[in-house]
Design a protein around this motif. Structure first.
Motif, PDB file in Angstrom:
ATOM      1  N   GLN A  50      -2.619   8.445  -0.456  1.00  6.75           N
ATOM      2  CA  GLN A  50      -2.251   7.641   0.678  1.00  6.75           C
ATOM      3  C   GLN A  50      -3.630   7.377   1.388  1.00  6.75           C
ATOM      4  O   GLN A  50      -3.856   6.063   1.904  1.00  6.75           O
ATOM      5  CB  GLN A  50      -1.224   8.365   1.526  1.00  6.75           C
ATOM      6  CG  GLN A  50      -1.287   7.581   2.837  1.00  6.75           C
ATOM      7  CD  GLN A  50       0.129   8.136   3.779  1.00  6.75           C
ATOM      8  OE1 GLN A  50       0.043   9.409   3.801  1.00  6.75           O
ATOM      9  NE2 GLN A  50       0.760   7.465   4.495  1.00  6.75           N
ATOM     10  N   GLU A  51      -4.546   8.252   1.460  1.00  9.13           N
ATOM     11  CA  GLU A  51      -6.049   7.582   1.940  1.00  9.13           C
ATOM     12  C   GLU A  51      -6.488   6.627   0.953  1.00  9.13           C
ATOM     13  O   GLU A  51      -7.188   5.763   1.643  1.00  9.13           O
ATOM     14  CB  GLU A  51      -7.121   8.919   1.958  1.00  9.13           C
ATOM     15  CG  GLU A  51      -8.153   8.615   2.572  1.00  9.13           C
ATOM     16  CD  GLU A  51      -9.427   9.514   2.623  1.00  9.13           C
ATOM     17  OE1 GLU A  51      -9.988   9.716   3.314  1.00  9.13           O
ATOM     18  OE2 GLU A  51      -9.476  10.370   1.484  1.00  9.13           O
TER      19      GLU A  51
ATOM     20  N   HIS B 160       0.756  -1.043   0.015  1.00  6.63           N
ATOM     21  CA  HIS B 160      -0.211  -0.149   0.026  1.00  6.63           C
ATOM     22  C   HIS B 160       1.082   1.162  -0.003  1.00  6.63           C
ATOM     23  O   HIS B 160       0.421   2.221  -0.540  1.00  6.63           O
ATOM     24  CB  HIS B 160      -0.800   0.157   1.036  1.00  6.63           C
ATOM     25  CG  HIS B 160      -1.743  -1.223   1.118  1.00  6.63           C
ATOM     26  ND1 HIS B 160      -1.582  -2.449   1.881  1.00  6.63           N
ATOM     27  CD2 HIS B 160      -3.079  -1.543   0.342  1.00  6.63           C
ATOM     28  CE1 HIS B 160      -2.593  -3.229   1.508  1.00  6.63           C
ATOM     29  NE2 HIS B 160      -3.555  -2.938   0.526  1.00  6.63           N
ATOM     30  N   ASP B 161       2.070   1.248   0.629  1.00  3.34           N
ATOM     31  CA  ASP B 161       2.944   2.687   0.633  1.00  3.34           C
ATOM     32  C   ASP B 161       3.464   2.656  -0.807  1.00  3.34           C
ATOM     33  O   ASP B 161       3.385   3.716  -1.447  1.00  3.34           O
ATOM     34  CB  ASP B 161       3.934   2.508   1.490  1.00  3.34           C
ATOM     35  CG  ASP B 161       3.542   2.362   3.075  1.00  3.34           C
ATOM     36  OD1 ASP B 161       2.357   3.318   3.133  1.00  3.34           O
ATOM     37  OD2 ASP B 161       3.949   1.873   3.870  1.00  3.34           O
TER      38      ASP B 161
ATOM     39  N   TYR C 253      -4.565   3.309   1.749  1.00  2.00           N
ATOM     40  CA  TYR C 253      -4.938   2.878   3.004  1.00  2.00           C
ATOM     41  C   TYR C 253      -6.232   2.260   3.282  1.00  2.00           C
ATOM     42  O   TYR C 253      -6.632   1.124   4.114  1.00  2.00           O
ATOM     43  CB  TYR C 253      -4.302   3.685   3.849  1.00  2.00           C
ATOM     44  CG  TYR C 253      -2.925   4.060   4.268  1.00  2.00           C
ATOM     45  CD1 TYR C 253      -2.070   3.356   3.444  1.00  2.00           C
ATOM     46  CD2 TYR C 253      -2.369   4.732   5.459  1.00  2.00           C
ATOM     47  CE1 TYR C 253      -0.937   3.427   3.502  1.00  2.00           C
ATOM     48  CE2 TYR C 253      -1.106   4.933   5.365  1.00  2.00           C
ATOM     49  CZ  TYR C 253      -0.133   4.297   4.519  1.00  2.00           C
ATOM     50  OH  TYR C 253       1.223   4.339   4.620  1.00  2.00           O
ATOM     51  N   THR C 254      -7.238   2.839   2.678  1.00  2.00           N
ATOM     52  CA  THR C 254      -8.431   2.481   2.624  1.00  2.00           C
ATOM     53  C   THR C 254      -8.627   0.953   1.887  1.00  2.00           C
ATOM     54  O   THR C 254      -9.257   0.160   2.560  1.00  2.00           O
ATOM     55  CB  THR C 254      -9.718   3.454   1.771  1.00  2.00           C
ATOM     56  OG1 THR C 254      -9.493   4.717   2.595  1.00  2.00           O
ATOM     57  CG2 THR C 254     -11.031   2.875   1.763  1.00  2.00           C
TER      58      THR C 254
ATOM     59  N   ARG D 177      -6.190  -0.946   1.814  1.00  2.97           N
ATOM     60  CA  ARG D 177      -5.764  -1.881   2.996  1.00  2.97           C
ATOM     61  C   ARG D 177      -6.546  -2.378   3.908  1.00  2.97           C
ATOM     62  O   ARG D 177      -6.768  -3.595   4.484  1.00  2.97           O
ATOM     63  CB  ARG D 177      -4.454  -1.187   3.564  1.00  2.97           C
ATOM     64  CG  ARG D 177      -3.749  -1.923   4.563  1.00  2.97           C
ATOM     65  CD  ARG D 177      -2.880  -0.932   5.745  1.00  2.97           C
ATOM     66  NE  ARG D 177      -3.679   0.087   6.291  1.00  2.97           N
ATOM     67  CZ  ARG D 177      -3.445   1.019   6.618  1.00  2.97           C
ATOM     68  NH1 ARG D 177      -2.024   1.185   6.751  1.00  2.97           N
ATOM     69  NH2 ARG D 177      -4.047   1.823   7.481  1.00  2.97           N
ATOM     70  N   ASP D 178      -7.448  -1.418   4.700  1.00  6.07           N
ATOM     71  CA  ASP D 178      -8.195  -1.433   5.661  1.00  6.07           C
ATOM     72  C   ASP D 178      -9.439  -2.344   5.288  1.00  6.07           C
ATOM     73  O   ASP D 178      -9.979  -3.163   5.897  1.00  6.07           O
ATOM     74  CB  ASP D 178      -8.761  -0.424   6.142  1.00  6.07           C
ATOM     75  CG  ASP D 178      -7.452   0.369   6.766  1.00  6.07           C
ATOM     76  OD1 ASP D 178      -6.335  -0.093   7.063  1.00  6.07           O
ATOM     77  OD2 ASP D 178      -7.611   1.794   7.023  1.00  6.07           O
TER      78      ASP D 178
END
Length: 153
Positions: free
Chosen positions: A60-61, A36-37, A64-65, A67-68
């Protein structure tokens, strides 16, 4: 413009288009490999990202979304038939057909998996010698539900 200048211009455009194709291939691979990074780093810092009408505040949001939401769930993302047009020496636009498959471990309150079909419309910008995604809009045309799986079976 001399013939040699025209050949250089065309070669530069071909190299840029190939670099953009590899950029998008990394995008799909990083989503599926859960990097994700690295995914977020494929975008310009101020990139506009929209998926199915949802506007993300930053790359990034967005990463990371993903990812989550997906966690360790396996996914498969494919991009097909790129149409890339150079709009300037350091800018381009593109349209990609896409397909994605996502399933989750079966369980109470597990999200439903899907097989989605759609299209990315993107712009690209060359920053410090590197092509990055400057805007991306994903529109899905169809979403077929997929059964979730039992990781213990």
């Amino acid at each position: 413009m001399s013939d040699l200048d025209e050949i250089r211009r065309r070669l530069d455009a071909l190299e840029a288009i190939e670099n953009i194709k590899q950029l998008k291939a990394r995008y799909f691979r990083f989503v599926d490999e859960k990097k994700h990074d690295e995914l977020a780093a494929l975008f310009t810092p101020d990139a506009k990202v929209v998926t199915d009408g949802i506007v993300w505040k930053s790359p990034q949001e967005f990463a990371y979304t993903i990812r989550d939401l997906t966690g360790a769930a396996p996914s498969v993302h494919h991009g097909h038939m790129p149409e890339i047009e150079m709009t300037g020496p350091d800018t381009a636009s593109g349209t990609w057909a896409m397909e994605d498959l996502l399933t989750f471990p079966a369980g109470e309150n597990a999200p439903e998996g899907h097989n989605g079909y759609g299209q990315y419309r993107e712009t690209y910008r060359k920053v410090d010698g590197r092509w990055l995604i400057d805007s991306a809009e994903l529109t899905r045309f169809r979403m077929d539900p997929l059964e979730n799986w039992d990781p213990g079976a």
